[in-house]
Design a protein around this motif. Sequence first.
Motif, PDB file in Angstrom:
ATOM      1  N   TYR A 157       0.848  -1.184   0.000  1.00 24.58           N
ATOM      2  CA  TYR A 157       0.000   0.000   0.000  1.00 24.58           C
ATOM      3  C   TYR A 157       0.883   1.233   0.000  1.00 24.58           C
ATOM      4  O   TYR A 157       1.811   1.351   0.811  1.00 24.58           O
ATOM      5  CB  TYR A 157      -0.911   0.010   1.234  1.00 24.58           C
ATOM      6  N   THR A 158       0.636   2.152  -0.939  1.00 25.53           N
ATOM      7  CA  THR A 158       1.396   3.393  -1.009  1.00 25.53           C
ATOM      8  C   THR A 158       0.534   4.527  -0.471  1.00 25.53           C
ATOM      9  O   THR A 158      -0.497   4.880  -1.051  1.00 25.53           O
ATOM     10  CB  THR A 158       1.809   3.697  -2.468  1.00 25.53           C
ATOM     11  N   ALA A 159       0.985   5.110   0.648  1.00 23.76           N
ATOM     12  CA  ALA A 159       0.182   6.124   1.326  1.00 23.76           C
ATOM     13  C   ALA A 159       0.081   7.416   0.523  1.00 23.76           C
ATOM     14  O   ALA A 159      -0.929   8.128   0.602  1.00 23.76           O
ATOM     15  CB  ALA A 159       0.784   6.410   2.704  1.00 23.76           C
ATOM     16  N   ASP A 160       1.124   7.725  -0.266  1.00 26.32           N
ATOM     17  CA  ASP A 160       1.105   8.992  -0.993  1.00 26.32           C
ATOM     18  C   ASP A 160       0.124   8.973  -2.163  1.00 26.32           C
ATOM     19  O   ASP A 160      -0.351  10.025  -2.604  1.00 26.32           O
ATOM     20  CB  ASP A 160       2.504   9.359  -1.487  1.00 26.32           C
ATOM     21  N   GLY A 201       7.322   8.199  -5.195  1.00 28.65           N
ATOM     22  CA  GLY A 201       8.556   8.943  -5.014  1.00 28.65           C
ATOM     23  C   GLY A 201       9.256   8.628  -3.713  1.00 28.65           C
ATOM     24  O   GLY A 201      10.402   9.047  -3.501  1.00 28.65           O
ATOM     25  N   PHE A 202       8.592   7.878  -2.838  1.00 28.40           N
ATOM     26  CA  PHE A 202       9.187   7.513  -1.557  1.00 28.40           C
ATOM     27  C   PHE A 202       9.958   6.201  -1.617  1.00 28.40           C
ATOM     28  O   PHE A 202      10.520   5.754  -0.619  1.00 28.40           O
ATOM     29  CB  PHE A 202       8.095   7.428  -0.475  1.00 28.40           C
ATOM     30  N   VAL A 203       9.956   5.567  -2.793  1.00 23.72           N
ATOM     31  CA  VAL A 203      10.694   4.312  -2.984  1.00 23.72           C
ATOM     32  C   VAL A 203      11.972   4.622  -3.740  1.00 23.72           C
ATOM     33  O   VAL A 203      11.957   5.317  -4.767  1.00 23.72           O
ATOM     34  CB  VAL A 203       9.843   3.287  -3.758  1.00 23.72           C
ATOM     35  N   SER A 204      13.100   4.090  -3.256  1.00 25.02           N
ATOM     36  CA  SER A 204      14.383   4.318  -3.910  1.00 25.02           C
ATOM     37  C   SER A 204      14.535   3.389  -5.111  1.00 25.02           C
ATOM     38  O   SER A 204      13.735   2.474  -5.320  1.00 25.02           O
ATOM     39  CB  SER A 204      15.527   4.086  -2.913  1.00 25.02           C
ATOM     40  N   ASN A 257      10.506   3.878   3.829  1.00 25.86           N
ATOM     41  CA  ASN A 257      10.518   5.347   3.918  1.00 25.86           C
ATOM     42  C   ASN A 257       9.281   5.903   4.617  1.00 25.86           C
ATOM     43  O   ASN A 257       8.856   7.033   4.354  1.00 25.86           O
ATOM     44  CB  ASN A 257      10.646   5.950   2.514  1.00 25.86           C
ATOM     45  N   GLY A 258       8.694   5.106   5.502  1.00 23.94           N
ATOM     46  CA  GLY A 258       7.558   5.561   6.292  1.00 23.94           C
ATOM     47  C   GLY A 258       6.269   5.739   5.509  1.00 23.94           C
ATOM     48  O   GLY A 258       5.252   6.162   6.077  1.00 23.94           O
TER      49      GLY A 258
END
Length: 329
Positions: free
Chosen positions: A224-227, A262-265, A319-320
């Motif tokens: 699940y991607t919160a953004d 964008g929070f995943v490297s 990344n939270g």
Amino acid sequence: MKKKSGDFFSALKSIILPESNDQRAANGPVTNNVILKELLDCFDNSCKRESVGKSLLFNMHFLVILHPDVYEERLSSLPIIVKEALKAFYLKLKSYKKNYDELSPVSFHWHFRFAPGTDFNQEKITVEDVRVIGMLTGLKPIGSGGGDRHNTAKVTMKSKATNVFDKMDINLDVLRHLHFAENGTFTVKFNPELNITHVAVTNNATTQITARKADAGLARIEYYTADTSKDAVYIMKDTEIVIARKEPENLGYSNYLLIESGFVSNPHARIRWNEAQRSFQIASFSNNETRVNETVIEKSEAGNPRWFDLRDKSQVLLNGMVTLTFKQL
């Protein structure tokens, strides 16, 4: 600075292959040495094309198509051909190692798949032909859905017009009629010491249970991607996968879990099945935090991963913002 490979590899092939067999006359027979030479040429081309900066990349998956008569004639020799190819691959990697910061194998195993066929890619396969197709990672299953990108794959292959190996697209439909039997399929663990001594190369008939399990999936990853408030499911079918941001350069890899955030490297982490310990493990390569069940996973370098246990039903936080739930199948 990268070392030019032409002189070295030409010398290497002349040592491995008898001179009388290395240069085959037109319409000559397909011998074991002819098959070996084609594999070496394909591998050599991949080292030149895939390596980037100070990281040495190379093909680890190879499909070899032979005329049915040649396939049957050479079937008992295939394990030896594979072993001799790996010896040559490791010799080449040793010679390059001092010119790169790290080797960057994209898999923990070498894969060789031989199959009989009378035509491929709109070309007839005769008793004088050998078709070698090289890939960084394995092909996705045909008809697997949206990630296929028009059902094509980029591979290293020799053009009949130029007779040299090059990077090109093939339509996966050309593989539908080929039968890659277990007695012509070989998987050998990659040795970071670059040595094949004492390694027995056998076909995959002894690993049918593992293969069947891999076909069904080794693990289920719900994320699940919160953004973006999106959730999805990924079935882990490879013994190692890479978790990375969804970018165009990553779309061709079959063992990538790509997350549009964008929070995943890029890459962020790897998950692997450790056969020796019979357990799953995770390594993080991101400057941003990676947590497993509230424990922060220490960052490691891609060429020297530090592995941590990943138990069934673990929760991984990237990344939270991106939450993954890992479930063994």
